[in-house]
Design a protein around this motif. Structure first.
Motif, PDB file in Angstrom:
ATOM      1  N   ASN A 161      63.533 -17.796  15.862  1.00 13.23           N
ATOM      2  CA  ASN A 161      63.471 -16.274  16.300  1.00 13.23           C
ATOM      3  C   ASN A 161      64.472 -15.979  17.232  1.00 13.23           C
ATOM      4  OD1 ASN A 161      60.728 -16.015  15.436  1.00 13.23           O
ATOM      5  ND2 ASN A 161      59.634 -16.838  17.570  1.00 13.23           N
TER       6      ASN A 161
ATOM      7  N   GLU B 108      67.094 -14.809  14.543  1.00 18.12           N
ATOM      8  CA  GLU B 108      66.784 -13.635  13.957  1.00 18.12           C
ATOM      9  C   GLU B 108      67.047 -12.115  14.827  1.00 18.12           C
ATOM     10  OE1 GLU B 108      63.010 -11.785  11.239  1.00 18.12           O
ATOM     11  OE2 GLU B 108      62.572 -13.232  12.854  1.00 18.12           O
TER      12      GLU B 108
ATOM     13  N   SER C 244      69.793  -9.365  14.149  1.00 15.64           N
ATOM     14  CA  SER C 244      69.220  -7.830  14.335  1.00 15.64           C
ATOM     15  C   SER C 244      70.139  -7.093  15.134  1.00 15.64           C
ATOM     16  CB  SER C 244      67.937  -7.639  14.610  1.00 15.64           C
ATOM     17  OG  SER C 244      67.730  -8.014  15.850  1.00 15.64           O
TER      18      SER C 244
ATOM     19  N   TYR D 134      64.343 -18.205  10.019  1.00 12.61           N
ATOM     20  CA  TYR D 134      63.978 -17.295  11.003  1.00 12.61           C
ATOM     21  C   TYR D 134      62.404 -18.033  11.397  1.00 12.61           C
ATOM     22  CZ  TYR D 134      67.472 -13.917   9.806  1.00 12.61           C
ATOM     23  OH  TYR D 134      68.656 -13.231   9.561  1.00 12.61           O
TER      24      TYR D 134
END
Length: 142
Positions: free
Chosen positions: A10, A13, A17, A41
């Protein structure tokens, strides 16, 4: 940031982003497919070699998160002082003991500010010296 239960997939990820790196560049750098990246992820733990590659690609030290966990949840035990000639020899690098980073200090102060923990609970749970905690409160409280 929850330092007790780390979900590295997480975190990676989220970093991807925020960095706006294209998936094709990630796949080329890691030598894997888009499906494999997606699977990473979802993983709560990854091989250190993969985490090192992610750290380089995203220019973020993901290992520091684990260091914070060690500082908070597995503090070093006090060692009996020995004469320098009696010190145990090791091939592993030696690091300075307990260095509290800004993130750790902020996390601790937030626990107190939000009423989630008392000063006494923090001292007992994280084994932070009472004087150190009071210095932080005096110096960094907003």
């Amino acid at each position: 940031m929850n330092y007790k239960n780390i979900h590295i997939g997480n975190l990676i990820e989220n970093a991807v982003s925020e960095s706006n790196i294209e998936l094709s560049r990630i796949c080329n750098f890691l030598h894997c497919t888009e499906k494999e990246v997606g699977k990473m992820y979802t993983c709560s733990s990854l091989d250190t070699e993969i985490v090192l590659k992610w750290s380089k690609l995203l220019e973020y030290d993901f290992f520091r998160i684990y260091t914070q966990h060690l500082i908070l949840y597995a503090p070093a035990s006090p060692k009996i002082k020995t004469i320098p000639s009696e010190e145990k020899k090791t091939v592993l690098p030696r690091f300075r003991k307990n260095i509290y980073t800004w993130e750790v200090i902020d996390f601790i102060l937030e626990q107190i500010k939000n009423g989630e923990m008392t000063k006494e609970e923090i001292i007992i749970r994280y084994k932070i010296p009472k004087t150190t905690l009071h210095k932080w409160i005096g110096k960094y409280s907003r």
